[in-house]
Design a protein around this motif. Sequence first.
Motif, PDB file in Angstrom:
ATOM      1  N   ASP A 168       0.807  -1.223   0.000  1.00  0.00           N
ATOM      2  CA  ASP A 168       0.000   0.000   0.000  1.00  0.00           C
ATOM      3  C   ASP A 168       0.838   1.270   0.000  1.00  0.00           C
ATOM      4  N   GLU A 191      -5.463   3.536 -13.215  1.00  0.00           N
ATOM      5  CA  GLU A 191      -6.047   2.987 -11.997  1.00  0.00           C
ATOM      6  C   GLU A 191      -5.068   3.078 -10.826  1.00  0.00           C
ATOM      7  N   ILE A 192      -3.799   2.806 -11.109  1.00  0.00           N
ATOM      8  CA  ILE A 192      -2.776   2.899 -10.059  1.00  0.00           C
ATOM      9  C   ILE A 192      -2.597   4.347  -9.609  1.00  0.00           C
ATOM     10  N   ALA A 195      -5.302   5.615  -7.305  1.00  0.00           N
ATOM     11  CA  ALA A 195      -5.118   5.123  -5.934  1.00  0.00           C
ATOM     12  C   ALA A 195      -4.001   5.882  -5.226  1.00  0.00           C
ATOM     13  N   LYS A 198      -5.162   9.408  -4.266  1.00  0.00           N
ATOM     14  CA  LYS A 198      -6.108   9.399  -3.148  1.00  0.00           C
ATOM     15  C   LYS A 198      -5.351   9.302  -1.829  1.00  0.00           C
ATOM     16  N   ALA A 199      -4.252   8.571  -1.841  1.00  0.00           N
ATOM     17  CA  ALA A 199      -3.471   8.375  -0.619  1.00  0.00           C
ATOM     18  C   ALA A 199      -2.472   9.492  -0.370  1.00  0.00           C
TER      19      ALA A 199
END
Length: 258
Positions: A168, A191-192, A195, A198-199
């Motif tokens: 993660d 897609e990666i 993510a 977002k983090a």
Amino acid sequence: MTALLIRTHHLIAGFALLTLAACGDTSPKWEPQDMFGSPAEKPVDERYRAMIDFKALSRDEAGVEYAAGPSATVLGAVEEAVALCQEKGGKGCKAVRVGLTWVDGLDSDGIKAVMETYRNTMLAEATQASNAGNAGAANWLAFHYAVRGENLGEAERLIKRALQVAPDDPGALDTYGLVLYKQGKYQEAEEIFIAVNKAMPTAEHLAHFADNALAMGKTEMARAAYQRALGAQPSAVLSQEIQKRLLALDLGGGSATQ
């Protein structure tokens, strides 16, 4: 940026420089500045401590100096130091120190030779540490290959190994997205990158998302992401690159260089 190792990249003005980068933290922590020492060793000696704390210096024709670090790699700090000089309005900006080596007075070929020496040493250290199972070194090496668009199969193998340790970690995921982007796998990369942002929506992560969106023909999405990246405190080098991309979009063109 932080995550598996801190990274900085791109070309220094005036030189066809080799790009290196590193990304955030892992355990044990590995950075390319720890040359010749294994990740398990105790604190680095004063030579390496000096390299970590003061990795590059530029100077303008008026004698004003601009230091880059401590988050950049030795080589990344050179381009950052020159970009800082330019950003502050300096004239005749040039690198005068690379890592622990004074290069003032050398011509461009001489400076590139010094940087090549650092590059080769860092790559050897990264490969050794990665082979010993260090996920941070594997991530660093994968990112280096991805930025240069070379050894992408090996880069994918390395970053997947790092992700087994830290699945993660935003820095490792960003590296994976960059590898996919360089392989032309834009949908998977998108897609990666979603993510990742977002983090940890750093300027570099946002710029990677924007580059990929541009490659997919999503120009307005790319423009919005570049603009957001500009507001996320990018480095001087990255800021210059983002502004060039936005200008190209405004002129009706613009494609992310892979």
